[in-house]
Design a protein around this motif. Structure first.
Motif, mmCIF file in Angstrom:
data_model
loop_
_atom_site.group_PDB
_atom_site.id
_atom_site.type_symbol
_atom_site.label_atom_id
_atom_site.label_comp_id
_atom_site.label_asym_id
_atom_site.label_seq_id
_atom_site.Cartn_x
_atom_site.Cartn_y
_atom_site.Cartn_z
ATOM 1 N N GLU A 9 0.875 -1.103 0.179
ATOM 2 C CA GLU A 9 -0.055 0.127 0.028
ATOM 3 C C GLU A 9 0.687 1.408 -0.035
ATOM 4 O OE1 GLU A 9 -2.440 2.587 -0.346
ATOM 5 O OE2 GLU A 9 -3.655 0.952 0.202
ATOM 6 N N ASP A 53 -2.910 -3.472 -2.760
ATOM 7 C CA ASP A 53 -3.258 -2.300 -3.376
ATOM 8 C C ASP A 53 -3.223 -2.306 -4.689
ATOM 9 O OD1 ASP A 53 -4.483 0.253 -3.458
ATOM 10 O OD2 ASP A 53 -2.666 1.213 -3.290
ATOM 11 N N LYS A 103 -12.210 0.282 -1.035
ATOM 12 C CA LYS A 103 -11.888 1.470 -0.116
ATOM 13 C C LYS A 103 -12.983 2.521 -0.077
ATOM 14 C CE LYS A 103 -6.822 1.334 -0.984
ATOM 15 N NZ LYS A 103 -5.725 1.919 -1.406
HETATM 16 CA CA CA Z 1 -2.533 3.184 -4.068
#
Ligand code: CA
Length: 221
Positions: A9, A53, A103
């Motif tokens: 991330e 991510d 997210k």
């Molecule tokens: Ca990112």
């Protein structure tokens, strides 16, 4: 044995939010912030699960995932993505991801997915009932229990009570509670914590959660 988790991330506050939460739940964590390092680390096979991510500097998450699977690294992967379109998600799953989170997310949602995707031997020991004095909370049925009653909770009340029960006697600051129960995307000026603590007190009794002036709240004396 605890699970070793690689967190990939590039956004610092999300990385530390995920890392803190996983460590508090008994996992060992490493964090990397770019795709090329992520792939190098994932290929070592030293991890039991990767939280990945998609939008990353260098190689993106999809490319990391594809390269892992091409190299026959079967480590479970949970994708974190801001791109909530069905197209990206499906592409991710076809590329060999085991699960995904859109997210913003609550930590408890991620934790549930991580636990689900780890091989049983790599799972941190899981508690199913939390207790404090005569109050208990069943994490499977999401109901609280007092000697005289079973108490139904809303999702937020449940998350809030779970947090208190995991930290008995400890003062929890409002910001800490917000980030745990409402995720990292909260409005710091919000009074939502106070509102929910009041609601919870009405259900479990006024004296269990104390207000610590200027600091936050605490379960127990
Ligand atoms: Ca990112």
């Amino acid at each position: 044995m605890t699970g070793r988790i690689l967190i990939v991330e590039d956004e610092q506050r999300i990385a530390s939010f995920v890392e803190k939460g996983l460590r508090a739940n008994g996992f060992t964590t490493s964090v990397v912030g770019d795709g090329d390092t992520a792939l190098a680390w994932a290929l070592t096979g030293d991890f039991d699960l990767v939280v990945l991510d998609l939008g990353l500097p260098g190689r993106d998450g999809f490319s990391v995932l594809r390269a892992m699977r091409e190299a026959k690294v079967a480590t479970p992967v949970v994708i974190l993505t801001a791109r909530d379109s069905v197209h990206d998600t499906v592409a991710g799953l076809e590329g060999g991801a085991d699960d995904y989170m859109t997210k913003p997310f609550r930590f408890e949602e991620l934790l549930a997915r991580v636990r689900l995707r780890l091989r049983p031997a790599d799972r941190a020991p899981e508690v199913t009932v939390l207790r404090h004095e005569d109050l208990s909370l069943d994490l499977r049925t999401r109901r609280a229990r007092l000697p005289e009653a079973v108490i139904d909770l809303t999702a937020r009340e449940f998350a809030l009570l779970e947090l208190f029960l995991r930290h008995p006697g400890q003062v929890l600051a409002r910001e800490q509670i917000l980030s745990h129960v409402w995720g990292y995307d909260f409005d710091p000026g919000s009074n939502v914590v106070d509102v929910y603590v009041r609601a919870l007190r009405r259900k479990i009794g006024n004296d269990r959660i104390r207000t610590v002036r200027g600091m936050g709240y605490r379960l127990g004396v």
